[in-house]
Design a protein around this motif. Structure first.
Motif, PDB file in Angstrom:
ATOM      1  N   LEU A   2      59.298 -44.585  57.080  1.00 50.02           N
ATOM      2  CA  LEU A   2      60.252 -44.292  56.013  1.00 50.02           C
ATOM      3  C   LEU A   2      60.006 -42.899  55.447  1.00 50.02           C
ATOM      4  O   LEU A   2      60.924 -42.079  55.328  1.00 50.02           O
ATOM      5  CB  LEU A   2      60.131 -45.339  54.902  1.00 50.02           C
ATOM      6  N   LEU A   3      58.747 -42.613  55.092  1.00 47.13           N
ATOM      7  CA  LEU A   3      58.420 -41.330  54.477  1.00 47.13           C
ATOM      8  C   LEU A   3      58.683 -40.171  55.429  1.00 47.13           C
ATOM      9  O   LEU A   3      59.157 -39.106  55.017  1.00 47.13           O
ATOM     10  CB  LEU A   3      56.952 -41.324  54.041  1.00 47.13           C
ATOM     11  N   ALA A   4      58.392 -40.376  56.721  1.00 48.23           N
ATOM     12  CA  ALA A   4      58.479 -39.280  57.683  1.00 48.23           C
ATOM     13  C   ALA A   4      59.897 -38.996  58.147  1.00 48.23           C
ATOM     14  O   ALA A   4      60.210 -37.859  58.521  1.00 48.23           O
ATOM     15  CB  ALA A   4      57.598 -39.597  58.885  1.00 48.23           C
ATOM     16  N   THR A   5      60.775 -40.002  58.144  1.00 47.96           N
ATOM     17  CA  THR A   5      62.100 -39.823  58.750  1.00 47.96           C
ATOM     18  C   THR A   5      63.240 -39.712  57.749  1.00 47.96           C
ATOM     19  O   THR A   5      64.360 -39.370  58.137  1.00 47.96           O
ATOM     20  CB  THR A   5      62.414 -40.979  59.714  1.00 47.96           C
ATOM     21  N   CYS A   6      62.995 -39.999  56.469  1.00 49.71           N
ATOM     22  CA  CYS A   6      64.092 -40.057  55.497  1.00 49.71           C
ATOM     23  C   CYS A   6      63.971 -39.014  54.390  1.00 49.71           C
ATOM     24  O   CYS A   6      64.581 -39.170  53.322  1.00 49.71           O
ATOM     25  CB  CYS A   6      64.187 -41.454  54.898  1.00 49.71           C
ATOM     26  N   ASP A   7      63.176 -37.951  54.624  1.00 46.55           N
ATOM     27  CA  ASP A   7      62.965 -36.911  53.595  1.00 46.55           C
ATOM     28  C   ASP A   7      62.506 -37.534  52.285  1.00 46.55           C
ATOM     29  O   ASP A   7      62.853 -37.063  51.193  1.00 46.55           O
ATOM     30  CB  ASP A   7      64.256 -36.107  53.349  1.00 46.55           C
ATOM     31  N   ALA A   8      61.742 -38.620  52.380  1.00 45.67           N
ATOM     32  CA  ALA A   8      61.453 -39.448  51.203  1.00 45.67           C
ATOM     33  C   ALA A   8      60.405 -38.827  50.287  1.00 45.67           C
ATOM     34  O   ALA A   8      59.498 -38.118  50.730  1.00 45.67           O
ATOM     35  CB  ALA A   8      61.003 -40.835  51.646  1.00 45.67           C
ATOM     36  N   THR A   9      60.554 -39.117  49.017  1.00 43.64           N
ATOM     37  CA  THR A   9      59.566 -38.769  47.996  1.00 43.64           C
ATOM     38  C   THR A   9      59.307 -40.017  47.170  1.00 43.64           C
ATOM     39  O   THR A   9      60.043 -41.005  47.253  1.00 43.64           O
ATOM     40  CB  THR A   9      60.063 -37.639  47.081  1.00 43.64           C
ATOM     41  N   PHE A  10      58.265 -39.988  46.365  1.00 45.14           N
ATOM     42  CA  PHE A  10      57.923 -41.128  45.528  1.00 45.14           C
ATOM     43  C   PHE A  10      58.662 -41.068  44.193  1.00 45.14           C
ATOM     44  O   PHE A  10      58.939 -39.984  43.665  1.00 45.14           O
ATOM     45  CB  PHE A  10      56.419 -41.193  45.279  1.00 45.14           C
ATOM     46  N   LYS A  11      58.939 -42.226  43.662  1.00 46.50           N
ATOM     47  CA  LYS A  11      59.612 -42.343  42.372  1.00 46.50           C
ATOM     48  C   LYS A  11      58.822 -43.314  41.502  1.00 46.50           C
ATOM     49  O   LYS A  11      58.783 -44.507  41.760  1.00 46.50           O
ATOM     50  CB  LYS A  11      61.048 -42.863  42.571  1.00 46.50           C
ATOM     51  N   LYS A  12      58.156 -42.770  40.479  1.00 51.96           N
ATOM     52  CA  LYS A  12      57.378 -43.617  39.565  1.00 51.96           C
ATOM     53  C   LYS A  12      58.233 -44.226  38.473  1.00 51.96           C
ATOM     54  O   LYS A  12      57.790 -45.114  37.747  1.00 51.96           O
ATOM     55  CB  LYS A  12      56.277 -42.783  38.891  1.00 51.96           C
ATOM     56  N   GLY A  13      59.456 -43.748  38.347  1.00 52.19           N
ATOM     57  CA  GLY A  13      60.345 -44.233  37.310  1.00 52.19           C
ATOM     58  C   GLY A  13      61.423 -43.203  37.029  1.00 52.19           C
ATOM     59  O   GLY A  13      61.738 -42.366  37.880  1.00 52.19           O
ATOM     60  N   ILE A  14      61.959 -43.262  35.832  1.00 50.76           N
ATOM     61  CA  ILE A  14      63.043 -42.367  35.427  1.00 50.76           C
ATOM     62  C   ILE A  14      62.643 -41.650  34.147  1.00 50.76           C
ATOM     63  O   ILE A  14      62.109 -42.265  33.216  1.00 50.76           O
ATOM     64  CB  ILE A  14      64.347 -43.149  35.189  1.00 50.76           C
ATOM     65  N   LYS A  15      62.900 -40.356  34.117  1.00 49.01           N
ATOM     66  CA  LYS A  15      62.715 -39.591  32.891  1.00 49.01           C
ATOM     67  C   LYS A  15      64.087 -39.343  32.287  1.00 49.01           C
ATOM     68  O   LYS A  15      64.956 -38.730  32.919  1.00 49.01           O
ATOM     69  CB  LYS A  15      62.007 -38.262  33.166  1.00 49.01           C
ATOM     70  N   PHE A  16      64.299 -39.846  31.077  1.00 50.37           N
ATOM     71  CA  PHE A  16      65.565 -39.687  30.368  1.00 50.37           C
ATOM     72  C   PHE A  16      65.465 -38.521  29.392  1.00 50.37           C
ATOM     73  O   PHE A  16      64.515 -38.435  28.612  1.00 50.37           O
ATOM     74  CB  PHE A  16      65.919 -40.968  29.606  1.00 50.37           C
ATOM     75  N   SER A  17      66.471 -37.655  29.445  1.00 49.85           N
ATOM     76  CA  SER A  17      66.496 -36.487  28.566  1.00 49.85           C
ATOM     77  C   SER A  17      67.832 -36.422  27.831  1.00 49.85           C
ATOM     78  O   SER A  17      68.883 -36.706  28.422  1.00 49.85           O
ATOM     79  CB  SER A  17      66.293 -35.216  29.395  1.00 49.85           C
ATOM     80  N   ASN A  18      67.791 -36.100  26.547  1.00 48.67           N
ATOM     81  CA  ASN A  18      68.981 -35.891  25.708  1.00 48.67           C
ATOM     82  C   ASN A  18      69.779 -37.158  25.420  1.00 48.67           C
ATOM     83  O   ASN A  18      70.942 -37.073  25.029  1.00 48.67           O
ATOM     84  CB  ASN A  18      69.918 -34.837  26.319  1.00 48.67           C
ATOM     85  N   TRP A  19      69.180 -38.325  25.594  1.00 51.17           N
ATOM     86  CA  TRP A  19      69.891 -39.562  25.271  1.00 51.17           C
ATOM     87  C   TRP A  19      69.813 -39.883  23.778  1.00 51.17           C
ATOM     88  O   TRP A  19      70.482 -40.811  23.315  1.00 51.17           O
ATOM     89  CB  TRP A  19      69.329 -40.721  26.103  1.00 51.17           C
ATOM     90  N   MET A  20      69.010 -39.107  23.061  1.00 49.11           N
ATOM     91  CA  MET A  20      68.893 -39.260  21.613  1.00 49.11           C
ATOM     92  C   MET A  20      68.984 -37.881  20.972  1.00 49.11           C
ATOM     93  O   MET A  20      68.918 -36.853  21.660  1.00 49.11           O
ATOM     94  CB  MET A  20      67.545 -39.897  21.258  1.00 49.11           C
ATOM     95  N   ASN A  21      69.114 -37.856  19.660  1.00 48.78           N
ATOM     96  CA  ASN A  21      69.003 -36.596  18.939  1.00 48.78           C
ATOM     97  C   ASN A  21      67.539 -36.175  18.906  1.00 48.78           C
ATOM     98  O   ASN A  21      66.655 -37.027  18.765  1.00 48.78           O
ATOM     99  CB  ASN A  21      69.527 -36.741  17.503  1.00 48.78           C
ATOM    100  N   PRO A  22      67.257 -34.875  19.016  1.00 53.78           N
ATOM    101  CA  PRO A  22      65.854 -34.439  18.934  1.00 53.78           C
ATOM    102  C   PRO A  22      65.246 -34.821  17.590  1.00 53.78           C
ATOM    103  O   PRO A  22      65.942 -34.905  16.569  1.00 53.78           O
ATOM    104  CB  PRO A  22      65.951 -32.919  19.080  1.00 53.78           C
ATOM    105  N   SER A  23      63.943 -35.067  17.599  1.00 59.11           N
ATOM    106  CA  SER A  23      63.239 -35.406  16.358  1.00 59.11           C
ATOM    107  C   SER A  23      61.924 -34.654  16.319  1.00 59.11           C
ATOM    108  O   SER A  23      61.467 -34.113  17.332  1.00 59.11           O
ATOM    109  CB  SER A  23      62.976 -36.915  16.298  1.00 59.11           C
ATOM    110  N   ALA A  24      61.298 -34.656  15.150  1.00 54.37           N
ATOM    111  CA  ALA A  24      60.010 -33.974  15.016  1.00 54.37           C
ATOM    112  C   ALA A  24      58.961 -34.617  15.914  1.00 54.37           C
ATOM    113  O   ALA A  24      58.096 -33.938  16.480  1.00 54.37           O
ATOM    114  CB  ALA A  24      59.557 -34.030  13.559  1.00 54.37           C
TER     115      ALA A  24
END
Length: 509
Positions: free
Chosen positions: A69-91
């Protein structure tokens, strides 16, 4: 009467996942033939490049090695999702981001949510695990010595969807004896019982089978067009209906993020998926709140490219699912069954789940097939509804009100009775496993905790004894020690992949 010939109309990820699941489950039925018909004229959508850890169980069951899978599908690992800008910034969170990692939020098996709730403004919920720090440091989830499909933290994959389909195809044909036919199916005919009698090719040939798996994409040729199974439209709950997709090469010296980046904008969000040599980027938006021209301009700013430097492919998205995915002698999988925006890799997750559900409950005797169909339809409908709840939650608990899109999502969109009830419960008690009383809640307490408290959902904190506070503090301290240790031990994500690919090529001679 027994089913002897099963056909799958359409290849791609859905068709070949179905072929592998069926072939494994029916391996003892030596008189059953499984055939996949692929059209040489019809391409695949090919943007479903992110997965969840459930895919590892399927790949192991199929007998596909992680190395291949890793060698033939240009695969990388995914540890999860990083969400950005889904909230208003805070201190407390000036970068306005949070992680949804694929690991337990219970360090040492202990629910430390109360510790977070006692001081949510000074603690990011993802600090209950070491994954966020490892992801920010661009570390791989595995050591060189890690066994296949195992890591020091849980993970899934990003991959080239077209190449992944070819890998599934190769495995089904060579290891599991699935037959392959190249033809374009343009129509089908019903028999007197209202079942599919035969398929009609572009050249007018009639192809007869006993059972039909519809993986014809959004066309839903058999289940939707021929059997007229109604579509349950969920566009009132999920407002995004369009995506612009593009693929861009990356510098081989740049770090590869071990996560999907999901960045919200004024009328939707952007996926950014890193493979070994390129990025797949999708600009998801609501056409009622942003024109295509404006979407292209916004995508241009995100990519830092002039509009004339990229050519995105537009993908219309119809949110919802078929009232039944199994009707008479037809099962629909993938886009032919339903679609929810790929915010949490939902499309391939539901496809894999329902393909396995169908295969494990498939009855070779026609007389008992209706019982299995009724059961599987109930399960699939429940799973779809809960997946839609989970995706919608990302929008409706945001504190953004900077556009009409966000105002409607947070104040006006209807919510299912289940989600509304859970929100009320979670104002007074944080989610717990018993809130998810069905094993068909594809997203469970772990997932909800990371998203709810990544987005600072207001749950009333409970009083804690001094012992509890000290105990929870020690558990979090253990996480930090493990985090510090792994930051030193783990290779960088790109470094791990490059070493692996070099070793794999060497093993091939």
């Amino acid at each position: 009467m027994k089913v002897n010939n099963i056909v799958i109309i359409g290849g791609g990820t859905a068709g070949w996942l179905a072929a592998n699941h069926l072939a494994v489950e029916l391996r003892a039925e030596t008189d059953i033939t499984i055939t996949v018909i692929e059209s040489p004229e019809i391409g695949i959508i090919g943007v479903g490049e992110g997965t969840v850890p459930h895919i590892k169980k399927s790949l192991m069951k199929f007998g596909i090695s992680e190395a291949e899978l890793l060698a033939t599908c240009d695969a990388t690992f995914k540890k999860g999702i990083k969400f950005s800008n889904w909230m208003n910034p805070s201190a407390a969170n000036p970068s306005n981001s949070y992680y949804h990692p694929f690991t337990s939020p219970f360090p040492g098996g202990v629910d430390v949510t109360a510790r977070y709730l006692s001081n949510p403004q000074h603690m990011n919920f993802a600090e209950v695990t070491e994954v966020a720090a490892l992801a920010d440091a661009m570390k791989a989830p595995k050591k060189v010595s890690s066994a296949p499909y195992e890591g020091v933290v849980n993970y899934a994959y990003h991959f080239n969807a077209v190449k992944f389909g070819k890998l599934l195809s190769k495995n089904a044909r060579e290891r599991l004896n699935v037959k392959h036919l190249s033809a374009t199916i343009v129509d089908a005919k019903l028999n007197e019982q209202g079942e599919i009698a035969y398929l009609i090719t572009k050249e007018g040939e009639h192809l007869h089978y006993d059972f039909y798996v519809d993986c014809s994409g959004f066309h839903s040729l058999l289940l939707g067009k021929l059997l007229n199974v109604p579509f349950v439209n969920k566009s009132n709950q999920l407002l995004t209906d369009s995506a612009l997709a593009v693929q861009l090469p990356t510098d081989d010296k740049v770090d590869i993020a071990p996560y999907t980046l999901a960045t919200a904008h004024s009328a939707g969000w952007i996926w950014d998926i890193p493979l070994t040599t390129r990025r797949g980027i999708g600009f998801v938006y609501s056409s009622a709140h942003m024109s295509e021209e404006a979407a292209v301009e916004n995508m241009s700013r995100y990519l830092q490219l002039d509009v004339d430097q990229f050519s995105p492919r537009k993908i219309p998205m119809r949110m919802g699912y078929r009232e039944k995915f199994w009707c008479k002698n037809v099962v629909a999988l993938g886009l032919a069954q339903g679609f929810v925006e790929p915010l949490e890799a939902t499309s391939i997750f539901v496809t894999d789940f329902t393909a396995e559900l169908f295969a494990r409950n498939f009855c070779v005797e026609r007389e008992s097939m209706s019982i299995a169909a009724n059961y599987c339809n109930k399960v699939a409908n429940y799973a779809w509804e809960r997946v839609i709840d989970f995706v919608q939650m990302h929008y409706c608990i945001s504190d953004r009100r900077d556009s009409e899109f966000w105002r409607i999502n947070t104040e006006e969109t209807p919510r299912s009775d289940v989600l509304a009830e859970r929100f009320e419960m979670w104002r007074y008690h944080p989610p717990k496993q018993t809130d998810f009383f069905s094993r068909f809640d594809l997203f469970n307490v772990d997932n909800f905790l990371f998203v709810l408290y990544g987005m600072k959902y207001a749950t009333k904190p409970k009083n804690m004894t001094d012992y509890e506070q000290q105990f929870f503090h020690r558990e979090i301290a253990e996480v930090r020690l493990r985090e510090e240790k792994l930051l030193k031990e783990l290779l960088g994500h790109r470094d791990w992949l490059e070493r692996f690919n070099a070793a794999y090529q060497l093993s091939l001679g």
